[in-house]
Design a protein around this motif. Structure first.
Motif, short mmCIF file in Angstrom:
data_model
loop_
_atom_site.label_atom_id
_atom_site.label_comp_id
_atom_site.label_asym_id
_atom_site.label_seq_id
_atom_site.Cartn_x
_atom_site.Cartn_y
_atom_site.Cartn_z
N LEU B 205 3.37 -4.77 -7.36
CA LEU B 205 3.85 -5.30 -6.10
C LEU B 205 5.23 -5.91 -6.25
CD1 LEU B 205 3.16 -6.01 -3.14
CD2 LEU B 205 2.55 -8.26 -3.97
N TYR B 206 5.41 -6.65 -7.29
CA TYR B 206 6.69 -7.31 -7.52
C TYR B 206 7.80 -6.27 -7.61
CZ TYR B 206 9.96 -10.75 -9.25
OH TYR B 206 11.04 -11.58 -9.38
N TRP B 207 7.54 -5.22 -8.39
CA TRP B 207 8.51 -4.14 -8.51
C TRP B 207 8.79 -3.54 -7.14
CZ3 TRP B 207 7.18 0.91 -7.24
CH2 TRP B 207 8.19 1.86 -7.46
N PHE B 208 7.71 -3.33 -6.40
CA PHE B 208 7.84 -2.69 -5.09
C PHE B 208 8.73 -3.51 -4.16
CE2 PHE B 208 6.45 0.25 -1.91
CZ PHE B 208 6.44 -0.46 -0.73
N VAL B 209 8.46 -4.81 -4.13
CA VAL B 209 9.21 -5.65 -3.19
C VAL B 209 10.65 -5.82 -3.63
CG1 VAL B 209 9.40 -7.98 -2.26
CG2 VAL B 209 7.19 -6.87 -2.36
N GLU B 210 10.86 -5.88 -4.94
CA GLU B 210 12.22 -6.13 -5.40
C GLU B 210 13.06 -4.86 -5.48
OE1 GLU B 210 13.74 -9.13 -6.25
OE2 GLU B 210 11.98 -10.01 -5.32
N ALA B 244 -0.33 -3.29 5.60
CA ALA B 244 -1.03 -2.26 4.83
C ALA B 244 -1.09 -2.63 3.35
CB ALA B 244 -0.34 -0.92 5.01
N ILE B 245 0.03 -3.09 2.83
CA ILE B 245 0.03 -3.46 1.42
C ILE B 245 -0.92 -4.62 1.17
CG2 ILE B 245 1.45 -4.38 -0.45
CD1 ILE B 245 3.76 -2.89 0.69
N GLY B 247 -3.49 -5.21 2.78
CA GLY B 247 -4.82 -4.63 2.83
C GLY B 247 -5.20 -3.96 1.53
N LEU B 248 -4.26 -3.21 0.97
CA LEU B 248 -4.53 -2.53 -0.30
C LEU B 248 -4.95 -3.54 -1.37
CD1 LEU B 248 -1.58 0.01 -0.53
CD2 LEU B 248 -3.99 0.56 -0.29
N LEU B 249 -4.16 -4.59 -1.45
CA LEU B 249 -4.47 -5.60 -2.47
C LEU B 249 -5.81 -6.25 -2.22
CD1 LEU B 249 -0.95 -7.20 -2.68
CD2 LEU B 249 -2.09 -5.87 -4.46
N ALA B 250 -6.08 -6.53 -0.95
CA ALA B 250 -7.35 -7.18 -0.63
C ALA B 250 -8.52 -6.26 -0.96
CB ALA B 250 -7.39 -7.57 0.84
N GLY B 251 -8.36 -4.99 -0.66
CA GLY B 251 -9.42 -4.05 -0.98
C GLY B 251 -9.70 -4.01 -2.47
N ALA B 252 -8.61 -3.98 -3.25
CA ALA B 252 -8.79 -3.99 -4.70
C ALA B 252 -9.51 -5.26 -5.13
CB ALA B 252 -7.43 -3.88 -5.39
N ALA B 253 -9.07 -6.38 -4.55
CA ALA B 253 -9.71 -7.65 -4.88
C ALA B 253 -11.20 -7.60 -4.55
CB ALA B 253 -9.04 -8.80 -4.12
#
Lengths: 437, 348, 577
Positions: B205-210, B244-245, B247-253
């Motif tokens: 995520l960090y890579w994605f945002v930065e 959406a992102i 959501g993705l993280l929450a689903g993984a969690a």
């Protein structure tokens, strides 16, 4: 000035009119809402005069016209998280109705009210709903001990008997506590005083342990039960309780509770709580060093299919124990009752342990109606309420599905047979029971 | 706001609070440590528990922080997004486990389950944004907040109606049984998996945002929506992507949580949701690293706190008060350091 | 071409209707209501639920097409929308009959499939659903096409029938009580209206609606012509009648409905308190239940002989202490959160609510609060369990007794709230709500006004708690959880933030209705959630809006400049100032 006098006069007149209206039809509404019974002064079938019987009865009679059904109510927890408990008991009652067919020549109708479980107010509301209907003869309920407390005064005021299939809190039949249900309260479930003592006995004699720890979940049931166990454990074999902990319903991580408990390495850990916390503790205890040799034990709160699904295999592997009502009823339980249960409910098996208690409660009421009910020449059945209560209070050696039942002076009618079970081949199997002691 | 006379009542209360907290923490810790019931490796176990639990919080907190960054609103229903992913994936997991597939091919099976969870969570998150939040973007702050509360109730109770009230048992994976020995410290395999997965996802995520364009767009929108629009960024789509992102993280969690605790049910989103938000605030809302830090801190505080602070003081059943510790942390942080550990005051 | 796009639009609407019908079925609402007879032998409430979506989309489709299409296309569009909706449901039916999805969607039982399919099996059932959908869609479109003077009575009549059928369990015992039992036997058959009585009810309600306008106009005119003396007489008379009605309501309603009234009243009181905090001052408090709990526990502690304090004070002596304690709690909770805005405030108050709940439940504080066992033997409100009213021969006990002090408290709270609203304090709150920084700049001490809001809100909430504990004569920790806070919030939102009559309406709807419809109780939270979302999307100012609020919410909604936070929005990004 004149205007105000005029209006005051009108006000007074209106109030008087309202009063007259009330006194005529409504004043009676504040009395115990017994159906106004003015039976014709004819002789009843048994030679008794219904009007005499009903007038003599402190709470009057419930009237059932010929062709009408006898209506009993259930005040159980049928919605929400504990709905399986209430529905389970309702199934038992419905099977009793189906088996019985008719009582005193009338059919039977069950009115289901929701007494909830967590909020005491719902017990009171359910009681009010029942009391508002003057055709109800008796009540079977509640599911959770707490909701019985505010319900009883309302029901007793109306002269309605309530038999609980699953209240187990000792305080409900203890005249010295404020929870005491009073003369109109009975239960076919056992008293947790009995369950706690039985568990202590099992721990002392069968398991031979001398140290134990308990966990409760903030529910009155769990808290009272583990306290009874602790007291009895000390009394029966000088057992020491190393710690009494509590968790919250909704927590999922219990290792931080188990670690401090493990410090003292108790030989037994008794946690009479519910799903989903129970199975979680069972699983997580395996990960805690210090609890390797600790015997785990739960109670009827987790003795259900939900537990088997989530932690059944673990429980089987470590030989976990479960206290609960002795369900080895024998008799027609296996042959007739269970198949009827499966058929009616659509489930694979009982979803909670208190169905047979509901069955017995219903049948006791039916027997009582037949014993004290009086019919007049037109076929109207009059059921005197106080007499009904007296009959049930005097119940002795009743052959019920759950055992031979006798009601004591405080309302405990339960067979008081507690069993301890283990998981064998994915099912609960009873390995010890007080009945054999 | 410097009105000496008027402020005294509030100031008194606040100072009283500060002092009480300091005394409580110091005294409680001292008492516990001197009583010495728990030893070093037990404390260590508690800390590891906290880190594992905290990793789950961190993943959910990321979703909160992202959405807050772009919309300046708390997506109250995020906890239920988390729940929905876990619940939906349950059916897949159950089906896979039924044939023994899951244990035979754990990685493939897990990947499928994870995918299903992430997709369903994303679906709910995006629907939520479109239906409930987008029309209210310009409304006063109170309005979308209330909508979020309503949405949370609606989603969780719909799931209850659709899938039933019963707790559902997640199939157990054999490869996740037991513990690992890392540097002499025993860590449960499930815990290790959770921690590692969380860290990996956060790094991604960090890579994605930065580093990516979309990430840059997200940052731009969170700085200033209208200017970003003027710069040619499709604000609507960026916001949807953010949801959406999250959501993705929450689903993984959700899946990680389910694997650790073995069960899911319709109400499981409520408490983790609130705690994850607490974690996000603790770390500094709007800040990704902050969310991670906040999650881990909260997890540890929850597990260690009651035992450390309360048991020594002779408080019966200290772990019953675990949530009190968590919420007190939240309250105290917001009172005394509202920007959190890593947060900055907002520039507007 | 245009025709096609209309039809496509209608079809899409139909899909939404179908989705809604599928949702209602799979979530369990339809089956739960399928047992309740609306018109016995003809219609059950479950069927009504399934009928509403196609009817509604038929209406909406017609309205949309009406703007651009010809007269006939409206009806066609409506029919199509309804048919598509029915079709989607039919597809669901067929799938459910073929495949057993009960493992996943637990409510899709054979009973449900039977019901949806009209008991005719999958194929015929599917066809029937499409047909009914089409007919209902057509009816909806026709309703739109009909002039309002026809439409209103018809809709009202239908609603009247539904409502009357829902009232059965309450009317029956009451009518029997007043020796009017024959009336209930006439009206109702097997718990629902008989066909004949349904028609009668329909006729009466429709007739009333038709007669309403002209009658009202006539009355107004006569009154206007009669002069001020007569007008004030009428006004006094109406107030008198209202007072009499309120005072005798428990007698008319009976013990069960009085219990419901007490519950509604409690939530009205709570709603009035939260209204001050949320509605006036704009502070979103999600932990309002904390005050409720404090009030209950304080009252119990002070009045119960078996509590840890054991002072056993009478209720009315304890009350001032409770109110003072409440205000103190309000200050204590308000002070730390003063600098927080919006979302942060919400979460923190939520935290306080949870902290309160856990503390009251905890073993740690059991010696004071009784832990899970709670506190019992709380003194009844007048010291006795029953009161006999001398002239009228009434015997007041339980809910019929609690009703009166509760009514008094509600009136007092409403009075205080309404005076506040139009006072300087109220205006200060308005200013704070609109823009806190600007308000501060104009000299309003936001600190003090926020604290005042909390203290007042706390007092009212605690008052409610006090009545609650004396009503149950006990207090248990399980009664105080976040759902109470959310329910009160939903009531305030539904009724209208800042609106006092709105609170009453909201409480009646959200508390009274689940009691009326027991089947509904299971889906209570679902409905609360939906209500909150729908209200915020469509009518954030509530059902009975406060004029100021309505202007605030709608003006800003359409003004693009207001959205940047320069004006109007509570600024500061939800953090501290």
């Amino acid at each position: 000035m004149q205007k105000y006098m005029r209006w005051s006069a009108i006000l007074v007149v209106l109030m008087l009119a309202l009063a007259a209206c009330q006194s005529g039809g409504g004043a009676a509404s504040e009395e115990p809402s017994a159906e106004e019974s003015a039976p014709p002064a004819s002789e009843g079938a048994g030679g008794e005069d219904p009007s005499a019987v009903c007038d003599a009865d402190e709470f009057g009679c419930v009237e059932v016209l010929e062709g009408d059904s006898i209506r009993i109510a259930s005040a159980l927890s049928i919605t929400g998280d504990t709905s399986f408990l209430g529905n389970d008991s309702n199934f038992g009652i419905e099977i009793a109705i189906a088996d019985r067919g008719e009582v005193a020549g009338h059919e039977i109708e069950l009115v289901k009210e929701d007494a909830g479980c967590g909020d005491a107010a719902s017990g009171q509301t359910a009681a009010q709903a029942i009391v508002a209907d003057p055709t109800i003869v008796s009540v079977i309920g509640t599911t959770c001990s707490r909701t019985a407390v505010p319900a009883m005064p309302v029901l007793a005021d109306a002269g309605l008997v309530m038999i609980s299939p699953s209240n187990t809190a000792p305080s409900l039949t203890n005249p010295e506590t404020e929870d005491f249900g009073g003369p109109f309260y009975f239960r076919t479930a056992y008293n947790d005083r009995v369950q706690g003592a039985a568990v202590a006995k099992f721990a002392c004699e069968e398991l031979g342990v001398t140290t134990a720890a308990t966990i409760h979940d903030g529910s009155p049931y769990a808290e009272q039960l583990q306290q009874v166990f602790v007291d009895q454990f000390a009394e029966q074999c000088d057992g020491t309780t190393t710690s009494q902990e509590a968790i919250n319903v909704g927590d999922t991580e219990f290792r931080s509770v188990l670690e401090p408990i493990a410090v003292d390495e108790p030989e037994l850990l008794y946690f009479p709580i519910f799903d989903p916390e129970g199975p979680l503790i069972t699983q997580q205890a395996q990960d805690v060093a210090g609890l390797e040799n600790t015997i785990l034990m739960g109670s009827d709160g987790i003795k259900d299919q939900g537990f088997l699904d989530t932690a059944g295999d673990v429980a089987e592997e470590i030989g976990m124990y479960f206290s609960g009502p002795d369900l080895s009823f024998g008799g027609t339980y296996e042959s007739d009752f269970l198949p009827a249960y499966v058929e009616l409910s659509g489930e694979d098996g009982p979803i909670a342990p208190y169905h047979a208690h509901g069955y017995d409660a219903a049948n006791i009421i039916f027997d009582a109606i037949e014993a004290v009910g009086v019919e007049d020449a037109e076929g109207t059945l009059f059921i005197p309420k106080d007499a009904l209560r007296e009959y049930i209070a005097g119940l002795t050696d009743y052959a019920g599905l759950t055992g031979t039942l006798t009601c004591d002076e405080n309302g405990d009618c339960g067979a008081e047979d507690v069993s301890v079970a283990q998981v064998v081949d994915g099912e609960y199997s009873e390995i010890w029971t007080t009945r054999d002691q | 706001m410097a009105r000496a006379g008027r402020l005294s009542l509030v100031e008194i209360i606040l100072w009283g609070l500060r002092i009480a907290v300091v005394i409580g923490v110091v005294a409680g810790t001292w008492a516990t440590l001197s009583a010495g019931r728990l030893e070093g490796d037990q404390w260590r176990t508690l800390v590891i528990l906290g880190i594992a639990q905290g990793s789950v919080y961190a993943l959910i907190a990321l979703g909160y922080t992202l959405v807050y960054g772009v919309l300046l609103m708390i997506n109250f229903a995020h906890g239920d997004v988390f729940m929905f992913g876990a619940m939906t994936a349950f059916f897949v997991a159950d089906a896979l486990a039924g044939g023994g597939f899951l244990n035979a091919n754990p990685f493939l099976g897990l990947a499928v389950v994870l995918l299903v969870a992430m997709l369903s969570s994303t679906l709910v998150a995006v629907l939520l944004e479109r239906i409930a939040y987008r029309p209210l973007r310009r409304a006063p702050r109170l309005v979308p907040l209330i909508t979020a509360v309503g949405a949370s109730l609606f989603i969780s109770n719909s799931v209850r109606g659709l899938y039933g009230e019963q707790v559902k048992a997640y199939p157990r994976l054999d490869i996740l049984e037991g513990s690992l020995d890392i540097l002499g410290i025993p860590i449960l395999k499930t815990q290790a998996m959770v921690i590692v997965s969380a860290v990996v996802l956060m790094l991604i995520l960090y890579w994605f945002v930065e580093r990516t364009r979309t990430g840059r767009a997200m940052r731009a929108v969170s700085e200033d929506k209208d200017t970003a629009a003027l710069m040619g960024i499709n604000v609507d789509r960026t916001i949807t992507t953010t949801f959406a992102i999250g959501g993705l993280l929450a689903g993984a969690a959700g899946v990680l949580y389910a694997l650790v605790f073995g069960q899911v049910h319709w109400f499981m989103g409520f408490l983790p949701g609130i705690k994850a938000f607490t974690a996000a605030v603790l770390g500094g809302i709007g800040n990704i690293v902050g969310a991670m830090l906040g999650g881990l801190s909260l997890g540890v505080l929850e597990q260690v706190g009651p035992n450390l602070l309360l048991s020594g003081a002779g408080v019966p059943s200290p772990n019953q008060l675990r949530d009190v510790v968590a919420f007190s942390v939240l309250v105290l942080v917001l009172i005394f350091r509202p920007y959190g550990i890593l947060g900055r005051p907002e520039t507007r | 071409m245009r025709q096609a796009s209309h039809l496509r639009g209608a079809a899409i609407l139909g899909l939404w209707a179908g989705a809604l019908m599928l949702y209602l079925s799979t979530v369990g609402i339809v089956l739960a209501f399928a047992e309740r007879n609306t018109v016995t032998g003809v219609l059950t409430l479950g069927r009504v639920m399934l009928a509403v979506p196609p009817l509604a989309v038929g209406y909406v489709a017609a309205r949309r097409i009406h703007a651009v299409g010809g007269p006939g296309s409206r009806l066609i569009g409506g029919t199509l929308a309804g048919a598509v909706g029915g079709g989607l449901l039919a597809i669901g039916l067929i799938i459910a009959s073929a495949v057993d999805i009960r493992e996943i969607l637990v409510r899709v039982s054979s009973g449900l499939i039977d019901f949806v399919g009209f008991g005719q099996g999958a194929a015929i059932g599917a066809f029937l659903n499409i047909a009914f959908g089409a007919v209902l869609g057509l009816t909806g479109a026709a309703l739109h096409a009909a002039p309002p003077r026809f439409r209103r009575p018809i809709v009202a009549g239908a609603l009247g029938v539904v409502v009357m059928s829902m009232l059965e369990p309450f009317l029956r015992p009451r009518l029997q009580e007043f020796e009017l039992g024959f009336l209930s036997r006439l009206l109702y058959e097997s718990r629902g209206l008989s066909i004949a009585s349904a028609l009668v009810v329909f006729g009466i309600v429709a007739g009333a609606v038709v007669a309403w306008r002209p009658t009202r106009a006539t009355v107004r005119r006569r009154l206007g012509a009669a002069g001020p003396e007569a007008q004030s007489t009428v006004r006094w008379a109406s107030i008198l009648v209202l007072i009499l009605l309120l005072l005798s309501l428990p007698q008319l309603a009976g013990p069960l409905l009085s219990q419901v009234l007490v519950l509604v009243g409690l939530y009205v009181l709570l709603g009035l308190g939260l209204n001050i905090v949320v509605g006036y001052a704009g502070l979103l408090d999600l932990g309002y239940v904390a005050f409720y709990a404090v009030g209950s526990y304080l009252t119990a502690l002070l009045t119960s002989p078996t509590s840890s304090l054991g002072w056993a004070l009478p209720f009315w002596v304890a009350l001032p202490i409770v109110v003072v304690g409440a205000a103190a709690t309000g200050l204590f909770i308000g002070a730390p959160v003063l600098r927080l805005r919006g979302d942060y405030l919400a979460i923190v108050t939520l935290g306080f609510g949870e902290i309160a709940r856990i503390l009251f439940l905890s073993d740690a504080l059991k010696p004071w609060f009784g832990g899970t066992q709670g506190i019992l033997s709380v003194a009844p409100i007048f010291g006795v369990s029953a009161v006999d009213v001398p002239l009228l021969g009434w015997r007041l006990t339980g809910p019929t007794l609690t009703y009166y002090p509760l009514l008094l408290f509600c009136i007092v709270a409403a009075f205080v709230a309404s005076r506040l609203k139009y006072s300087r304090t109220g205006r200060a709150w308005n200013a704070m709500r609109e823009d806190e920084d600007v308000a501060e700049a104009t000299g309003i001490s936001t600190v003090n006004y926020k604290l005042l809001a909390f203290a007042l809100g706390a007092s009212v909430g605690c008052l409610g708690g006090a009545v609650f504990s004396t009503h149950l004569q006990s207090v248990f920790p399980g009664s105080f959880n976040i759902l109470v806070s959310i329910t009160v919030l939903a009531i305030v939102i539904l009724g209208g933030m800042g609106s006092i009559p709105g609170v009453v309406v909201g409480a009646l709807a959200l508390i009274g209705l689940p009691e009326l419809l027991r089947e509904f109780a299971e889906f209570k939270l679902l409905v609360y959630g939906a209500v909150l979302v729908i209200m915020m999307l469509l009518r954030p100012e509530g059902l009975i809006p406060d004029y100021v609020r309505r202007r605030e919410l709608h003006d800003e909604g359409t003004d693009p400049i207001a959205g940047t936070g320069a004006v109007g929005l509570p600024a500061g990004g939800g953090g501290a100032s």
